[in-house]
Design an enzyme around this catalytic site. Structure first.
Site, PDB file in Angstrom:
ATOM      1  N   LYS A 167     -26.826 -54.041 -11.224  1.00 24.66           N
ATOM      2  CA  LYS A 167     -27.294 -55.411 -11.384  1.00 24.66           C
ATOM      3  C   LYS A 167     -28.516 -55.610 -10.497  1.00 24.66           C
ATOM      4  O   LYS A 167     -28.741 -54.896  -9.515  1.00 24.66           O
ATOM      5  CB  LYS A 167     -26.209 -56.427 -11.028  1.00 24.66           C
ATOM      6  CG  LYS A 167     -25.633 -56.306  -9.614  1.00 24.66           C
ATOM      7  CD  LYS A 167     -26.449 -56.983  -8.527  1.00 24.66           C
ATOM      8  CE  LYS A 167     -25.782 -56.854  -7.157  1.00 24.66           C
ATOM      9  NZ  LYS A 167     -26.678 -57.253  -6.024  1.00 24.66           N
ATOM     10  N   MET A 189     -25.793 -45.792  -3.051  1.00 21.48           N
ATOM     11  CA  MET A 189     -24.873 -46.610  -2.269  1.00 21.48           C
ATOM     12  C   MET A 189     -25.676 -47.421  -1.250  1.00 21.48           C
ATOM     13  O   MET A 189     -26.618 -46.920  -0.638  1.00 21.48           O
ATOM     14  CB  MET A 189     -23.838 -45.728  -1.575  1.00 21.48           C
ATOM     15  CG  MET A 189     -22.866 -45.086  -2.553  1.00 21.48           C
ATOM     16  SD  MET A 189     -21.494 -44.190  -1.770  1.00 21.48           S
ATOM     17  CE  MET A 189     -22.341 -42.724  -1.180  1.00 21.48           C
ATOM     18  N   GLY A 190     -25.311 -48.683  -1.092  1.00 14.04           N
ATOM     19  CA  GLY A 190     -25.980 -49.534  -0.114  1.00 14.04           C
ATOM     20  C   GLY A 190     -27.371 -49.950  -0.517  1.00 14.04           C
ATOM     21  O   GLY A 190     -28.187 -50.291   0.349  1.00 14.04           O
ATOM     22  N   GLY A 192     -25.256 -53.002  -6.563  1.00 14.09           N
ATOM     23  CA  GLY A 192     -23.870 -53.323  -6.906  1.00 14.09           C
ATOM     24  C   GLY A 192     -23.066 -52.169  -7.449  1.00 14.09           C
ATOM     25  O   GLY A 192     -22.059 -52.392  -8.139  1.00 14.09           O
ATOM     26  N   GLY A 193     -23.446 -50.940  -7.128  1.00 18.06           N
ATOM     27  CA  GLY A 193     -22.773 -49.789  -7.728  1.00 18.06           C
ATOM     28  C   GLY A 193     -21.288 -49.737  -7.462  1.00 18.06           C
ATOM     29  O   GLY A 193     -20.481 -49.531  -8.378  1.00 18.06           O
ATOM     30  N   ASP A 238     -19.043 -59.586  -5.651  1.00 14.46           N
ATOM     31  CA  ASP A 238     -19.824 -59.226  -6.838  1.00 14.46           C
ATOM     32  C   ASP A 238     -18.966 -58.659  -7.970  1.00 14.46           C
ATOM     33  O   ASP A 238     -19.459 -58.532  -9.095  1.00 14.46           O
ATOM     34  CB  ASP A 238     -20.888 -58.175  -6.488  1.00 14.46           C
ATOM     35  CG  ASP A 238     -22.038 -58.747  -5.684  1.00 14.46           C
ATOM     36  OD1 ASP A 238     -22.079 -59.977  -5.507  1.00 14.46           O
ATOM     37  OD2 ASP A 238     -22.886 -57.960  -5.227  1.00 14.46           O
TER      38      ASP A 238
END
Length: 293
Positions: free
Chosen positions: A15, A99-100, A104-105, A140
């Protein structure tokens, strides 16, 4: 051949936060927000093989992420606890999203796990029930469960579906990770923005209140934003560190991507108001109907 080897993958899309305003802090320490979520067609992929022995297992380990912290495992456990289901699952996750990075993974992986297992375990929970299970996993996660672009308020869980233009995006991934906790702890962070309306956003108010804090604390993100400003204007998604610019067509986005500095990982993706997860769910339901006919 194992069931995971030939199963069809379930997508977990990224996202973008197209704006982010921090309106204040609640008594529980969380911040009140306004934001706009839109999906892009860049996705992690997950495979699920239901088990009858109740075990929830990862087919592949993720470096630096123990099973107890893995949101796919936690989502499966939460779904089973909420329903009393006694089935288990083997989960294989192919990580594409950083990641990070503010895409929004992890939240998307959790939502895809909830949606897929709701189907594969035969639970038949409605969207509202799944979103209720999703929220404790992360603010999220519900938007990924509901799978539609949304205007969001509260801590990001009060969602109103919206129809937005679906441009092409160039996304840059600067080196390193941004700490969301550090950004929200920044004493100079704007915490008292006045709320706006969806109409204000559509007229062009796309401010991200976390931008200045991230620029101060993360020089590589500041550099990525500065470069994007030269090719069409850059924005920060969430608290970053990924940044993005929008383009009206794929060719323009690709041309900018090819010029991106080598120190940044870069990709292009199409904006999506309907999550690819919904397409996969529709396909799964249609296949089941065909098998039963």
């Amino acid at each position: 051949m194992t069931p995971l080897a030939h199963a069809v993958a379930w997508p977990a899309p990224a996202k973008l936060n197209l704006m982010l305003r921090v309106l204040g802090r609640r008594e529980d320490g969380y911040h009140r927000l306004q934001t706009v979520f839109q999906f892009i067609d860049r996705c992690d992929r997950l495979w699920f093989a239901p088990r009858t022995d109740g075990a929830i297992r990862r087919a592949l380990e993720i470096p630096g992420v123990p099973a107890s912290a893995d949101l796919t495992v936690r989502a499966a456990q939460a779904l089973r606890a909420a329903t009393g289901c006694r089935l288990g699952v083997d989960i294989r996750l192919e990580k594409v999203l950083p990641m990070g990075g503010g895409l929004g993974g992890g939240s998307s992986d959790a939502a895809t796990t909830l949606v897929a297992l709701n189907r594969l375990w035969g639970l038949d929970l409605g969207e509202d029930e799944l979103a209720g299970i999703a929220l404790p996993l992360g603010a999220d996660v519900p938007v990924f469960v509901r799978a539609r672009a949304a205007w969001a308020e509260g801590v990001g869980e009060e969602l109103t579906p919206v129809e937005l233009p679906q441009p092409w995006y160039l996304v840059l991934i600067p080196p390193g990770q941004v700490s969301t906790a550090a950004v929200f702890a920044d004493p100079q962070l704007t915490r008292d923005s006045l709320p706006i309306t969806l109409a204000d956003f559509l007229r062009g108010d796309r401010r991200n209140d976390c931008l200045d804090a991230v620029r101060r604390g993360y020089p590589e993100v500041a550099g990525a934003l500065a470069w994007l400003d030269e090719v069409g204007g850059g924005q920060l998604t969430g608290t970053g560190g990924c940044v993005f610019a929008s383009f009206t067509d794929q060719e323009a986005a690709l041309a900018a991507c090819e010029r991106a500095p080598e120190r940044f990982r870069a990709f292009i993706a199409r904006g999506r108001n309907r999550s690819p997860l919904l397409d996969r769910l529709t396909s799964e339901v249609a296949s089941a109907v065909e098998r039963s006919a």
